[in-house]
Design a protein around this motif. Structure first.
Motif, PDB file in Angstrom:
ATOM      1  N   PRO A  99     -23.776  47.826  -8.813  1.00  0.00           N
ATOM      2  CA  PRO A  99     -22.948  48.898  -8.256  1.00  0.00           C
ATOM      3  C   PRO A  99     -23.276  50.232  -8.906  1.00  0.00           C
ATOM      4  N   THR A 100     -23.969  51.079  -8.173  1.00  0.00           N
ATOM      5  CA  THR A 100     -24.295  52.414  -8.674  1.00  0.00           C
ATOM      6  C   THR A 100     -24.589  53.298  -7.477  1.00  0.00           C
ATOM      7  N   GLN A 101     -25.077  54.486  -7.709  1.00  0.00           N
ATOM      8  CA  GLN A 101     -25.490  55.375  -6.626  1.00  0.00           C
ATOM      9  C   GLN A 101     -26.970  55.117  -6.373  1.00  0.00           C
ATOM     10  N   ASP A 102     -27.235  54.403  -5.310  1.00  0.00           N
ATOM     11  CA  ASP A 102     -28.556  53.844  -5.056  1.00  0.00           C
ATOM     12  C   ASP A 102     -29.381  54.813  -4.211  1.00  0.00           C
ATOM     13  N   SER A 103     -29.851  55.869  -4.849  1.00  0.00           N
ATOM     14  CA  SER A 103     -30.637  56.890  -4.176  1.00  0.00           C
ATOM     15  C   SER A 103     -31.753  57.348  -5.107  1.00  0.00           C
ATOM     16  N   PRO A 104     -32.978  57.525  -4.606  1.00  0.00           N
ATOM     17  CA  PRO A 104     -34.082  57.894  -5.504  1.00  0.00           C
ATOM     18  C   PRO A 104     -33.910  59.250  -6.161  1.00  0.00           C
ATOM     19  N   GLY A 105     -33.091  60.125  -5.569  1.00  0.00           N
ATOM     20  CA  GLY A 105     -32.887  61.441  -6.144  1.00  0.00           C
ATOM     21  C   GLY A 105     -31.836  61.500  -7.228  1.00  0.00           C
TER      22      GLY A 105
END
Length: 654
Positions: free
Chosen positions: A180-186
């Motif tokens: 569970p996290t913010q799953d974005s390459p940026g």
């Protein structure tokens, strides 16, 4: 549009995570690096629910247990949050995660809500947490049994046959199925992990292992890892199984199952030389160690560039290092992709195209100009084939393109990107180009990037004047479809001998084979091929070129002749074997069916699996029953990435 930076991202550039109290289960890494974020319109990631301009994750600490009986991963994820003043919620990405409790650093319950699930594209659902002033968030959870990022293998699916195995594959947005996290390459994050597993299994991750595993006295051991440099979340990776390690050099080594380890080591023994060559080209290797793990053949990709622990398919092992351009590619990602990362997946050429160019330069340094030129020529032929199929104006053939739902494939993202940089180098000169690319890595290290940012950097730091800008055609290369007219084509002499052999083969075949029936004219002798000794002296690239260029409408007699003279069905090189099987199936060659079934039963690499099923499926009444029968047996053994590709080929809805 130029990059814009909010108040939050300015804070991120100077703020560090505090050290949590020992034993709290929170972060234990002192002052991890924090990366800025890009907030321009071209850096808006539509595949995440996160709103990083308001609140974002900067550090993840995992405390997880691996359950091989239930095929589940669960435990606690502790997140360090940085938020704008007054911002009281954070949005994470989740796909099937089963949340049992969320608290702050002191154990106070935090309210949360899991939003509506979006199945399309694997986006999942938003997990919105009310912070109540908290900046440390603790999530107790369990990943679903069918988490798409995780592949659980039975002992029978391993080389040793005695112990189970687990590996993950997070790119592009699969890690939200187990973290569970913010799953974005940026949204780059540092991370650490404590993972327990049953003895005698070893665990490796894409972070640096901290000491020896701890024996817990209950038949389990605990392993600890740290990644103190911010990475895109898709690069958090894990593997666990009966694996051993062999050092290659002072900072490199390889893991593999015991029965595979020696062959794996022999194949990658040039790695330390490759690292030296890469550093000489584009600067310091900044990740400490460069280790690799050769996974079981179910792994869906050729390789995955997880920091400090590249994941590799065993299908690249040929016994002669002919396919270890793959190692050069994954190593090059340590600069392009891991050090500087595409902020959005529409700019994935910034990872793969730049890396493909860098890979070719490493191959040139280590193995010579001829091999590098041949491998480049193979790549360029792939671009030409794709453009001939989809058209020069197809929107997906621009390096930066909006997602259309239909992937054109690696010929654009990887190979057109490679030839873009190759073309720029040919115009400005290698010395100037190398200096520019090196400063790009230095000035944007551990940061996200966009195509627009790349373009602006070239204009500011490479291009000398308007006339040179016109010659380079930078905007056409990046933002327009097709292949610009200034492309630096590979040396036509790279495959001169092979192409001559193809012409001889085709000419003789035309003279003696009836085109209406595909059989030899009465009295004609067998089709003459290059002699076996010449084939034996060819490189892997030359052999691939030959098989890709000879006529595709071959009779059973011709296919039998090819196989007997060239040993195609017995080759140890899976690149060659794949081309042989694809050619044979396209001609409904029955003797190739059992070998195809065996190959598809042992290999899960999507590059091989999906095209072979596609070839069978295209053969209608002959091929579709074969494909259906094989897939019924093999589908459960494939990773979600491979399953998804084959499902699309065969029109399955699940």
């Amino acid at each position: 549009m130029r990059r814009t930076i909010t108040v939050l991202s300015l804070l991120l550039a100077t703020t560090a995570c505090a050290t949590a109290p020992t034993g709290s289960g929170l972060m234990t890494v002192a002052e991890p690096m924090v990366s800025p974020i890009l907030t321009g319109a071209d850096a808006l990631d539509t595949m995440t629910y996160a709103q990083p301009q308001e609140a974002r994750v900067t550090h993840v600490a995992l405390d997880l247990a691996l359950d091989f009986d239930e095929k589940r991963v669960g435990g606690t994820a502790n997140l360090r949050v940085l938020a704008d003043p007054g911002e009281d919620e954070i949005v994470l990405d989740s796909n099937g995660l089963q949340i049992s409790r969320i608290t702050d650093g002191s154990g106070r319950e935090l309210s949360y809500e899991i939003g509506e699930m979006v199945d399309e594209g694997g986006k999942g659902a938003p997990l919105t947490i009310q912070l109540g002033g908290a900046r440390n968030v603790s999530i107790q959870y369990m990943a679903p049994a069918d988490a798409a990022a995780l592949q659980w293998l039975t002992p029978e699916q391993t080389a040793g046959g005695q112990y189970p195995y687990l590996f993950s594959q997070g790119q592009a947005i699969l890690n939200r199925t187990w973290i569970p996290t913010q799953d974005s390459p940026g949204i780059r994050q540092t991370w650490e992990a404590r993972v327990t597993a049953p003895k005698p299994l070893d665990v490796v991750m894409s972070g640096v292992r901290q000491g020896e595993p701890e024996d817990l006295g209950n038949g389990r051991r605990a392993f600890r890892f740290v990644m103190d440099k911010p990475v895109p979340p898709y690069l958090i990776a894990i593997a666990a199984g009966d694996i051993d390690f062999q050092a290659i050099g002072p900072r490199s080594g390889v893991w593999a199952e015991p029965s595979v380890l020696q062959r794996a080591y022999d194949e990658v023994a040039d790695t330390e030389e490759m690292i030296d060559a890469a550093e000489e080209l584009y600067g310091e290797y900044r990740w400490g160690r460069y280790d690799m793990i050769v996974l079981p053949p179910a792994f869906p990709y050729g390789g995955m560039e997880n920091p400090v622990m590249t994941f590799l398919t065993p299908t690249f092992i040929a016994g002669d290092r002919s396919n270890n351009g793959l190692v050069a590619h994954e190593l090059a990602h340590s600069w392009s992709g891991n050090l500087v990362t595409n902020a959005v997946w529409e700019d994935s050429w910034l990872n793969e195209g730049v890396t493909s160019y860098f890979e070719n330069r490493i191959v040139e340094e280590v193995y010579g100009e001829q091999r590098a030129e041949q491998e480049a020529a193979l790549a360029f032929a792939g671009i030409e084939d794709v453009l001939a199929e989809v058209g020069m104006d197809a929107p997906g053939t621009a390096l930066h393109h909006e997602s259309t739902g239909a992937e054109i494939g690696s010929a654009i993202t990887y190979d057109k990107g490679h030839f873009f940089l190759r073309t720029v180098e040919s115009i400005v000169g290698r010395e100037r180009f190398d200096a520019w690319l090196r400063q790009w890595f230095d000035n944007h290290a551990f940061q996200p990037a966009t195509s627009q940012l790349f373009y602006e950097d070239m204009m500011a730091n490479l291009v000398r004047n308007r006339a040179e800008a016109d010659r380079l055609m930078l905007r056409e290369w990046i933002f327009e479809p097709g292949l610009p007219s200034n492309v630096a084509r590979p040396d036509p002499a790279a495959f001169a001998e092979v192409d001559a052999a193809v012409r001889d083969y085709s000419k003789i075949r035309t003279a003696i084979v009836d085109p209406a029936t595909g059989t030899a004219f009465p009295g004609a002798e067998g089709v003459r091929l290059r002699t076996p000794s010449e084939w034996e002296n060819w490189t892997s690239a030359e052999r691939q070129r030959f098989l890709q260029r000879i006529p595709t409408d071959l009779s059973a007699r011709e296919l039998e002749n090819l196989d007997s003279k060239l040993g195609l069905s017995t080759t140890r090189n899976n690149e060659i074997l794949f081309l042989w099987l694809e050619l044979a199936l396209a001609n409904r060659y029955e003797p190739a069916v059992p070998q195809t079934e065996q190959f598809l039963g042992r290999v899960g690499r999507a590059k091989f699996v999906s095209p072979l099923f596609a070839t069978l499926w295209s053969e209608g009444d002959w091929g579709r029953p074969i494909a259906t029968r094989i897939y019924a047996e093999t589908r459960p053994t494939y990773h979600a990435v491979t399953r998804g590709a084959v499902d699309r080929v065969m029109g399955r809805s699940e």
